[in-house]
Design a protein around this motif. Structure first.
Motif, PDB file in Angstrom:
ATOM      1  N   UNK A 245      62.024  26.698  40.808  1.00  0.00           N
ATOM      2  CA  UNK A 245      62.682  26.329  39.547  1.00  0.00           C
ATOM      3  C   UNK A 245      61.666  25.814  38.503  1.00  0.00           C
ATOM      4  N   UNK A 246      60.737  26.648  38.078  1.00  0.00           N
ATOM      5  CA  UNK A 246      59.728  26.207  37.114  1.00  0.00           C
ATOM      6  C   UNK A 246      60.331  25.958  35.737  1.00  0.00           C
ATOM      7  N   UNK A 247      59.655  25.132  34.955  1.00  0.00           N
ATOM      8  CA  UNK A 247      60.059  24.900  33.567  1.00  0.00           C
ATOM      9  C   UNK A 247      59.450  25.953  32.645  1.00  0.00           C
ATOM     10  N   UNK A 248      58.390  26.609  33.124  1.00  0.00           N
ATOM     11  CA  UNK A 248      57.750  27.660  32.329  1.00  0.00           C
ATOM     12  C   UNK A 248      57.114  28.665  33.282  1.00  0.00           C
ATOM     13  N   UNK A 249      57.143  29.945  32.887  1.00  0.00           N
ATOM     14  CA  UNK A 249      56.454  31.001  33.622  1.00  0.00           C
ATOM     15  C   UNK A 249      55.363  31.559  32.712  1.00  0.00           C
ATOM     16  N   UNK A 250      54.150  31.650  33.250  1.00  0.00           N
ATOM     17  CA  UNK A 250      53.008  32.116  32.452  1.00  0.00           C
ATOM     18  C   UNK A 250      52.511  33.449  32.999  1.00  0.00           C
ATOM     19  N   UNK A 251      52.453  34.438  32.122  1.00  0.00           N
ATOM     20  CA  UNK A 251      51.843  35.719  32.481  1.00  0.00           C
ATOM     21  C   UNK A 251      50.624  35.918  31.584  1.00  0.00           C
ATOM     22  N   UNK A 252      49.438  35.783  32.187  1.00  0.00           N
ATOM     23  CA  UNK A 252      48.178  35.915  31.455  1.00  0.00           C
ATOM     24  C   UNK A 252      47.301  36.912  32.209  1.00  0.00           C
ATOM     25  N   UNK A 253      47.321  38.198  31.829  1.00  0.00           N
ATOM     26  CA  UNK A 253      46.705  39.258  32.635  1.00  0.00           C
ATOM     27  C   UNK A 253      45.201  39.405  32.430  1.00  0.00           C
ATOM     28  N   UNK A 254      44.474  38.303  32.496  1.00  0.00           N
ATOM     29  CA  UNK A 254      43.020  38.358  32.378  1.00  0.00           C
ATOM     30  C   UNK A 254      42.428  39.239  33.474  1.00  0.00           C
ATOM     31  N   UNK A 255      43.030  39.178  34.672  1.00  0.00           N
ATOM     32  CA  UNK A 255      42.530  39.946  35.810  1.00  0.00           C
ATOM     33  C   UNK A 255      43.497  41.047  36.240  1.00  0.00           C
ATOM     34  N   UNK A 256      44.334  41.490  35.318  1.00  0.00           N
ATOM     35  CA  UNK A 256      45.327  42.513  35.685  1.00  0.00           C
ATOM     36  C   UNK A 256      45.364  43.588  34.609  1.00  0.00           C
ATOM     37  N   UNK A 257      44.954  44.832  34.939  1.00  0.00           N
ATOM     38  CA  UNK A 257      44.803  45.877  33.923  1.00  0.00           C
ATOM     39  C   UNK A 257      46.011  46.785  33.726  1.00  0.00           C
ATOM     40  N   UNK A 258      47.139  46.457  34.387  1.00  0.00           N
ATOM     41  CA  UNK A 258      48.316  47.316  34.289  1.00  0.00           C
ATOM     42  C   UNK A 258      49.403  46.647  33.443  1.00  0.00           C
ATOM     43  N   UNK A 259      50.300  47.445  32.931  1.00  0.00           N
ATOM     44  CA  UNK A 259      51.421  46.938  32.142  1.00  0.00           C
ATOM     45  C   UNK A 259      52.571  46.571  33.082  1.00  0.00           C
ATOM     46  N   UNK A 260      53.180  45.429  32.842  1.00  0.00           N
ATOM     47  CA  UNK A 260      54.345  45.028  33.634  1.00  0.00           C
ATOM     48  C   UNK A 260      55.609  45.134  32.777  1.00  0.00           C
ATOM     49  N   UNK A 261      56.733  44.983  33.426  1.00  0.00           N
ATOM     50  CA  UNK A 261      58.020  45.013  32.739  1.00  0.00           C
ATOM     51  C   UNK A 261      58.256  43.632  32.118  1.00  0.00           C
ATOM     52  N   UNK A 262      57.947  43.515  30.823  1.00  0.00           N
ATOM     53  CA  UNK A 262      58.067  42.217  30.148  1.00  0.00           C
ATOM     54  C   UNK A 262      59.514  41.715  30.158  1.00  0.00           C
ATOM     55  N   UNK A 263      60.437  42.617  29.960  1.00  0.00           N
ATOM     56  CA  UNK A 263      61.846  42.211  29.929  1.00  0.00           C
ATOM     57  C   UNK A 263      62.270  41.636  31.278  1.00  0.00           C
TER      58      UNK A 263
END
Length: 446
Positions: free
Chosen positions: A156-174
């Protein structure tokens, strides 16, 4: 004053500083950099940063008319990204991250973050949170959103962080945004070196699905040192107040102007062509590396980033980086964590941003991929590294630090690193480049 006269004046007045400047210029000109957090500044932006506007500044107390410099810059950011509100006062990503934390969280709140990104920015008593990590599956080498959802429901986080510094693929943002909403969390996308690709619509934008988006301005956007915070209108007052209370109340007008011009440039067809070439170059680099038998993590790339896995070579990332540096190739060593704590990968993070800015295309990037493979296979052979170093110099000397091809406005003052100041005749450099490519093709066929 002309560039040559300025440099002559510095040389006469401060030889020590002049020599440092010349050494750095030579390093940048005659080596090839694949560093992901760096880029060469747009000539227009560089000029404005060093202009008479550097003599003046403004604070949050100054009255800003709709046509004022800050208003112009913010308006351009919002138009470029389709955002509701933007803050442009923070000077770096660490400062911007702390603003977001202070604005949205309380001490002890849970943060669900890709690879624990942003944890290193929480270095004070008031910014202590409970970080929970999600990461790539070490076997499939992809981010599995069902696992992210499972962690979100559990912690139950208060915030989710997606920072793809080490990830070169596109994710489903929605999908990520929906996960955040389902547990009542904010969704924060830090788009780092992807900011330019998003602006040029070469990759999807997370802005419609985000509560907060952050990115630096000195890498993919080719601007001055700075950072942008985008947020929803309902959060604007909190973000803006925190920016001021954390000390970001003054802005130099030269930095504002330098930012304003790069946001205008990022909306041009030329910049769109540049970003398209960035992706083509990354894929060509990947192809050259793979033909040398090297493994690329995550199955490839959708962006500027190529992750070279060193596991099969049984070589540490620092050792590989050192060997490539001796050969004139600058890279970023990283130990990549995964969803299973006991499994990590020594990698090199390779970016096509800088070399695309210089004007290199697919053929050169493909060749450089092969050259990287040759260096790593011969890392204990100083003579071979010296030979590759000369080959790298022969390629690098062909290109300025900022190619005229990407200039949105042609009639501009050339900076010291422009295409017009190469020290070897173009014809000679072209012949040497052909010889290098022929030699590398010979290596490839063996």
């Amino acid at each position: 004053m002309e560039t040559e006269k300025i440099l002559s004046s510095i040389a006469a007045f401060d030889p020590q500083l002049y020599n440092y400047f010349q050494d750095e210029l030579q390093k940048q000109k005659y080596a090839l950099s694949l560093m992901p957090e760096e880029n060469y500044t747009s000539p227009l932006s560089a000029y404005l940063e060093g202009s008479i506007l550097s003599n003046t500044s403004m604070t949050h107390h100054d009255e800003e008319a709709p046509a004022g410099l800050e208003s112009i810059t913010v308006s351009r950011v919002n138009k470029l990204y389709g955002s509701e509100h933007a803050s442009i006062r923070t000077s770096n990503i660490a400062a911007a991250s702390r603003v977001v934390f202070y604005s949205l969280l309380k001490k002890g709140d849970t943060v669900l973050s890709l690879d624990n990104r942003k944890k290193d920015h929480c270095n004070s008593e008031s910014l202590q949170f409970n970080f929970v990590k999600f990461s790539i599956d070490p076997h499939e080498q992809r981010i599995k959103l069902d696992q992210v959802e499972k962690l979100a429901n559990e912690h139950k986080p208060k915030i989710i962080i997606f920072s793809p510094v080490n990830y070169p693929r596109i994710v489903d943002y929605k999908h990520l945004s929906d996960i955040a909403k389902s547990v009542g969390a904010y969704m924060w996308f830090d788009i780092c070196q992807n900011a330019g690709l998003v602006a040029a619509k070469e990759i999807p934008s997370p802005v419609p699905y985000a509560d907060v988006v952050t990115f630096s301005t000195h890498d993919s956007l080719q601007g001055p040192q700075g950072c942008v915070i985008l947020c929803r209108k309902k959060m604007a007052k909190s973000i803006d107040n925190t920016v001021i209370t954390t000390g970001h109340f003054a802005l130099k007008k030269n930095i504002l102007a330098a930012l304003a011009i790069v946001f205008k440039e990022a909306a041009t067809e030329k910049y769109g062509q540049y970003c398209h070439q960035v992706i083509l170059n990354a894929k060509s680099l990947q192809k050259g590396l793979e033909e040398e038998g090297l493994e690329i993590l995550c199955g490839g790339t959708d962006t500027n980033l190529v992750l070279l896995n060193l596991t099969k070579l049984q070589m540490s990332c620092n050792k590989a980086c050192s060997a490539l540096r001796l050969a004139g190739i600058m890279t970023k060593p990283t130990v990549l964590t995964t969803a299973e704590d006991k499994i990590t990968f020594d990698i090199l993070r390779l970016s096509s941003l800088i070399l695309t800015t210089r004007g290199l295309k697919e053929a050169e990037m493909y060749t450089i991929g092969h050259m990287i493979g040759i260096v790593l296979k011969n890392h204990n052979n100083p003579e071979k590294l010296d030979e590759i170093r000369q080959d790298i110099t022969d390629i690098a000397i062909q290109y300025p630090l900022f190619s005229d091809e990407w200039l949105a406005a042609k009639a501009i003052l050339n900076p010291v690193y422009s295409g017009g100041n190469l020290s070897l005749p173009h014809e000679l450099a072209a012949e040497r480049k052909k010889a290098v490519l022929k030699k590398i093709l010979g290596f490839i066929k063996k």
